[in-house]
Write a protein that holds these residues in place. Structure first.
Motif, PDB file in Angstrom:
ATOM      1  N   VAL A  58      40.216  36.286  92.497  1.00 51.54           N
ATOM      2  CA  VAL A  58      40.623  35.844  91.166  1.00 51.54           C
ATOM      3  C   VAL A  58      40.027  36.778  90.120  1.00 51.54           C
ATOM      4  O   VAL A  58      39.041  37.480  90.375  1.00 51.54           O
ATOM      5  N   GLU A  59      40.622  36.767  88.965  1.00 51.40           N
ATOM      6  CA  GLU A  59      40.120  37.520  87.821  1.00 51.40           C
ATOM      7  C   GLU A  59      39.536  36.530  86.833  1.00 51.40           C
ATOM      8  O   GLU A  59      40.141  35.495  86.541  1.00 51.40           O
ATOM      9  N   LEU A  60      38.369  36.852  86.303  1.00 49.13           N
ATOM     10  CA  LEU A  60      37.653  35.977  85.381  1.00 49.13           C
ATOM     11  C   LEU A  60      37.322  36.752  84.119  1.00 49.13           C
ATOM     12  O   LEU A  60      36.810  37.873  84.191  1.00 49.13           O
ATOM     13  N   GLN A  61      37.628  36.165  82.974  1.00 50.74           N
ATOM     14  CA  GLN A  61      37.144  36.708  81.708  1.00 50.74           C
ATOM     15  C   GLN A  61      36.177  35.676  81.141  1.00 50.74           C
ATOM     16  O   GLN A  61      36.511  34.497  81.010  1.00 50.74           O
ATOM     17  N   MET A  62      34.953  36.114  80.846  1.00 46.60           N
ATOM     18  CA  MET A  62      33.935  35.253  80.261  1.00 46.60           C
ATOM     19  C   MET A  62      33.641  35.754  78.852  1.00 46.60           C
ATOM     20  O   MET A  62      33.345  36.937  78.660  1.00 46.60           O
TER      21      MET A  62
END
Length: 155
Positions: A58-62
């Motif tokens: 998955v790709e996560l932007q925080m």
């Protein structure tokens, strides 16, 4: 309002979820956050947030904010979201891949405290993605004294 920092992180998902937790609080939560995530995108215990994922990558932007940001517009690309709270005695978070170690370690600009966390999840362009917004809400309660977490380093 602009975020203080933003991080893009690729996460390998094992056992159907990954975890966002304080760097020193690694004793687990006896499945509390995972159970709280049933039928939701995420669930929390005091020091840990479990984020459910359907795929193995998955790709996560925080994004780290100075105050609570506006929620993402309804009906956007996100299929679900949940707002939670996380205690962070050290001011450092791990994005942990279950049985595979940390995908990232993130220093929080406002350091230790209780953080508001909003987790958005959904499939965008065929890839499962998450957006996690964090903002400092308040100092830690007295029973979250961070000296307990650092004490072993100095003895």
């Amino acid at each position: 309002m602009e975020p203080l920092a933003a991080h893009n992180i690729s996460v390998s998902v094992h056992y159907g979820h990954f975890v966002l937790r304080d760097v020193w609080c690694d004793a687990g939560d006896d499945g509390e956050s995972y159970e709280a995530s049933q039928d939701h995108v995420a669930g929390a215990s005091t020091y840990q947030i479990a984020v459910r994922a359907l795929t193995h990558e998955v790709e996560l932007q925080m994004r780290l904010w100075p105050a609570e940001p506006e929620p993402e517009p309804d009906g956007g690309a996100w299929s679900g979201w949940r707002q939670l709270e996380l205690h962070c005695p050290t001011g450092e978070l791990l994005v942990e891949q279950i049985t595979a170690g940390a995908a990232a370690e993130v220093a929080l600009p406002q350091r230790a405290g209780v953080y508001g966390v909003r987790v958005h999840g959904g499939a965008i362009d065929g890839t499962e993605r998450f957006l996690i917004d964090l903002w400092w809400q308040s100092p830690l309660p007295p029973d979250d004294d961070d000296e307990d977490f650092y004490g072993d380093d100095w003895s």
